[in-house]
Design a protein around this motif. Structure first.
Motif, mmCIF file in Angstrom:
data_model
loop_
_atom_site.group_PDB
_atom_site.id
_atom_site.type_symbol
_atom_site.label_atom_id
_atom_site.label_comp_id
_atom_site.label_asym_id
_atom_site.label_seq_id
_atom_site.Cartn_x
_atom_site.Cartn_y
_atom_site.Cartn_z
ATOM 1 N N VAL A 68 0.842 -1.197 0.000
ATOM 2 C CA VAL A 68 0.000 0.000 0.000
ATOM 3 C C VAL A 68 0.878 1.247 0.000
ATOM 4 C CG1 VAL A 68 -1.544 1.400 1.437
ATOM 5 C CG2 VAL A 68 -2.060 -1.025 1.055
ATOM 6 N N MET A 69 1.921 1.291 0.846
ATOM 7 C CA MET A 69 2.754 2.474 0.956
ATOM 8 C C MET A 69 3.575 2.690 -0.332
ATOM 9 S SD MET A 69 1.634 3.537 3.736
ATOM 10 C CE MET A 69 2.642 5.021 3.876
ATOM 11 N N ARG A 70 4.007 1.589 -0.973
ATOM 12 C CA ARG A 70 4.768 1.744 -2.209
ATOM 13 C C ARG A 70 3.879 2.201 -3.367
ATOM 14 N NH1 ARG A 70 6.188 -3.138 -2.954
ATOM 15 N NH2 ARG A 70 4.670 -3.641 -4.595
ATOM 16 N N GLU A 71 2.644 1.686 -3.461
ATOM 17 C CA GLU A 71 1.774 1.963 -4.605
ATOM 18 C C GLU A 71 1.055 3.317 -4.500
ATOM 19 O OE1 GLU A 71 1.527 0.289 -7.374
ATOM 20 O OE2 GLU A 71 2.755 -1.404 -6.769
ATOM 21 N N SER A 72 0.630 3.719 -3.261
ATOM 22 C CA SER A 72 -0.199 4.923 -3.170
ATOM 23 C C SER A 72 0.146 5.822 -1.995
ATOM 24 C CB SER A 72 -1.677 4.526 -3.062
ATOM 25 O OG SER A 72 -1.899 3.823 -1.831
ATOM 26 N N THR A 73 1.141 5.420 -1.206
ATOM 27 C CA THR A 73 1.483 6.106 0.045
ATOM 28 C C THR A 73 0.280 6.246 0.978
ATOM 29 O OG1 THR A 73 1.103 8.362 -0.803
ATOM 30 C CG2 THR A 73 3.306 7.410 -1.106
ATOM 31 N N GLY A 74 -0.691 5.327 0.837
ATOM 32 C CA GLY A 74 -1.850 5.306 1.729
ATOM 33 C C GLY A 74 -3.000 6.202 1.305
ATOM 34 N N ASN A 75 -2.992 6.691 0.040
ATOM 35 C CA ASN A 75 -4.061 7.565 -0.448
ATOM 36 C C ASN A 75 -5.098 6.727 -1.221
ATOM 37 O OD1 ASN A 75 -5.714 9.499 -1.511
ATOM 38 N ND2 ASN A 75 -4.164 10.405 -2.890
ATOM 39 N N PRO A 76 -6.302 6.562 -0.682
ATOM 40 C CA PRO A 76 -7.295 5.717 -1.356
ATOM 41 C C PRO A 76 -7.805 6.319 -2.669
ATOM 42 C CG PRO A 76 -8.296 6.798 0.534
ATOM 43 C CD PRO A 76 -6.835 7.106 0.586
ATOM 44 N N ARG A 77 -7.544 7.627 -2.918
ATOM 45 C CA ARG A 77 -8.022 8.267 -4.157
ATOM 46 C C ARG A 77 -6.898 8.393 -5.195
ATOM 47 N NH1 ARG A 77 -13.282 7.946 -4.315
ATOM 48 N NH2 ARG A 77 -13.152 9.479 -6.015
ATOM 49 N N ALA A 78 -5.771 7.766 -4.910
ATOM 50 C CA ALA A 78 -4.618 7.885 -5.853
ATOM 51 C C ALA A 78 -4.979 7.270 -7.204
ATOM 52 C CB ALA A 78 -3.405 7.181 -5.266
ATOM 53 N N ILE A 79 -4.428 7.881 -8.293
ATOM 54 C CA ILE A 79 -4.662 7.384 -9.641
ATOM 55 C C ILE A 79 -3.396 7.610 -10.464
ATOM 56 C CG2 ILE A 79 -5.718 9.564 -10.351
ATOM 57 C CD1 ILE A 79 -7.494 7.921 -12.268
ATOM 58 N N ASN A 80 -3.004 6.635 -11.255
ATOM 59 C CA ASN A 80 -1.791 6.716 -12.090
ATOM 60 C C ASN A 80 -2.200 7.100 -13.512
ATOM 61 O OD1 ASN A 80 0.445 6.115 -13.781
ATOM 62 N ND2 ASN A 80 1.225 4.683 -12.249
ATOM 63 N N GLY A 81 -1.681 8.247 -13.944
ATOM 64 C CA GLY A 81 -2.055 8.717 -15.280
ATOM 65 C C GLY A 81 -0.927 8.647 -16.288
ATOM 66 N N TRP A 82 0.197 7.982 -15.964
ATOM 67 C CA TRP A 82 1.322 8.001 -16.872
ATOM 68 C C TRP A 82 1.836 6.618 -17.319
ATOM 69 C CZ3 TRP A 82 5.339 5.354 -14.782
ATOM 70 C CH2 TRP A 82 5.377 5.235 -13.352
ATOM 71 N N ASP A 83 1.468 5.502 -16.558
ATOM 72 C CA ASP A 83 2.024 4.193 -16.937
ATOM 73 C C ASP A 83 1.304 3.637 -18.169
ATOM 74 O OD1 ASP A 83 -0.403 3.285 -15.948
ATOM 75 O OD2 ASP A 83 0.440 2.112 -14.322
ATOM 76 N N VAL A 84 1.669 2.411 -18.527
ATOM 77 C CA VAL A 84 1.124 1.799 -19.726
ATOM 78 C C VAL A 84 -0.386 1.593 -19.622
ATOM 79 C CG1 VAL A 84 1.574 -0.548 -18.900
ATOM 80 C CG2 VAL A 84 1.461 -0.102 -21.370
ATOM 81 N N ASN A 85 -0.839 1.327 -18.408
ATOM 82 C CA ASN A 85 -2.297 1.142 -18.245
ATOM 83 C C ASN A 85 -3.033 2.436 -18.548
ATOM 84 O OD1 ASN A 85 -2.217 -1.617 -17.417
ATOM 85 N ND2 ASN A 85 -1.604 -0.969 -15.345
ATOM 86 N N ALA A 86 -2.436 3.567 -18.091
ATOM 87 C CA ALA A 86 -3.062 4.861 -18.366
ATOM 88 C C ALA A 86 -3.055 5.135 -19.860
ATOM 89 C CB ALA A 86 -2.339 5.958 -17.614
ATOM 90 N N ASN A 115 -3.205 2.991 -22.146
ATOM 91 C CA ASN A 115 -4.225 2.127 -22.758
ATOM 92 C C ASN A 115 -5.653 2.505 -22.349
ATOM 93 O OD1 ASN A 115 -2.301 0.588 -24.113
ATOM 94 N ND2 ASN A 115 -2.056 -0.831 -22.356
ATOM 95 N N GLY A 116 -5.778 3.524 -21.521
ATOM 96 C CA GLY A 116 -7.106 4.017 -21.135
ATOM 97 C C GLY A 116 -7.686 3.359 -19.908
ATOM 98 N N VAL A 117 -6.859 2.579 -19.208
ATOM 99 C CA VAL A 117 -7.359 1.926 -17.988
ATOM 100 C C VAL A 117 -6.369 2.210 -16.866
ATOM 101 C CG1 VAL A 117 -8.840 0.122 -18.963
ATOM 102 C CG2 VAL A 117 -6.369 -0.220 -18.855
ATOM 103 N N PRO A 118 -6.366 3.432 -16.349
ATOM 104 C CA PRO A 118 -5.371 3.804 -15.336
ATOM 105 C C PRO A 118 -5.530 2.997 -14.047
ATOM 106 C CG PRO A 118 -7.072 5.481 -15.468
ATOM 107 C CD PRO A 118 -7.333 4.541 -16.599
ATOM 108 N N SER A 119 -4.452 2.832 -13.302
ATOM 109 C CA SER A 119 -4.464 2.147 -12.007
ATOM 110 C C SER A 119 -5.046 3.092 -10.950
ATOM 111 C CB SER A 119 -3.035 1.732 -11.639
ATOM 112 O OG SER A 119 -2.510 0.866 -12.634
#
Length: 238
Positions: A163-181, A183-187
């Protein structure tokens, strides 16, 4: 012995003596009258007296007849009353004897009394819902209780480090730059899941909102258990 005077039958002893005296007097008077055919005016008076005595005897007999009839009626009525009382006494005695027999007879088979249906047992009160803190520790603790109930392996330490590595504990975090983003399906969320993976590994009983912290953790742990054996084995993006 039966004596008859003007139709009177069976006089009592006292009545017989009285009637005999009257008859004797009347007979004597009649005899005197017969012996003196040429009676004077005084003699005529005596004859009238004799007739009066005879009439009195006849009236006396009638009176006695009436008295005896009344006495007979009274005796009959009393006899009937006594008989009726005797019948009532016998009936009462029989009723009491019957009642006593019924009370004493305890071996008689009795119909079973239909028991009233028992009231349905009250449902046990639902256990109070466990309270969890509204923070990372509370979300992980609640998610672990659900995972254990479902048999999905995970540990507090393994979940928290990811949890701390992926979002630092923020439940509203969203990734807009990786490959999933790209492809239109952000993490999204605490453990950065994409919508298709979240829906595929959603854990029953949790929210369908990917941003819900408990729903995000349980779905990510379910996916990690399927792909890596446990979230404890994940040390990087997955």
């Amino acid at each position: 012995m039966r004596s008859t005077i003007s139709g009177y039958t069976a006089l009592s002893k006292a009545h017989k003596f009285s009637a005999a005296g009257l008859v004797t007097a009347a007979g004597a008077a009649a005899l005197t009258f017969a012996l003196v055919p040429q009676a004077s005016a005084a003699d005529a008076h005596s004859v009238a007296a004799v007739k009066t005595v005879a009439q009195s005897a006849q009236d006396f007999g009638a009176t006695q007849d009436s008295a005896l009839a009344k006495a007979a009626d009274t005796a009959t009525a009393e006899g009937k009353a006594d008989a009726k009382a005797a019948v009532k006494t016998k009936t009462d005695a029989e009723a009491k004897a019957k009642a006593g027999t019924e009370r004493a007879n305890r071996s008689t088979e009795r119909k079973a009394i239909k028991a009233e249906p028992a009231a349905p047992a009250a449902k046990p009160a639902a256990p109070a819902k466990k309270a969890y803190a509204d923070n990372v520790d509370g979300w992980i603790s609640e998610a672990l209780d659900i995972l254990r109930a479902k048999g999905i392996p995970a540990s507090y330490e393994g979940i928290k480090k990811n949890v701390m590595r992926e979002s630092t504990g923020n439940p509203r975090a969203i990734n807009g730059w990786d490959v999933n983003a790209v492809n239109g399906v952000p993490s999204k969320g605490l453990l950065q899941m994409i919508d298709p993976t979240f829906k595929a590994y959603h854990v029953e009983g949790t929210s369908w909102d990917i941003y819900d912290p408990v729903a995000n953790i349980t779905a990510a742990c379910n996916y990690a258990a399927d792909k890596y054996g446990s979230m404890d084995n994940v040390n990087s993006a997955y």
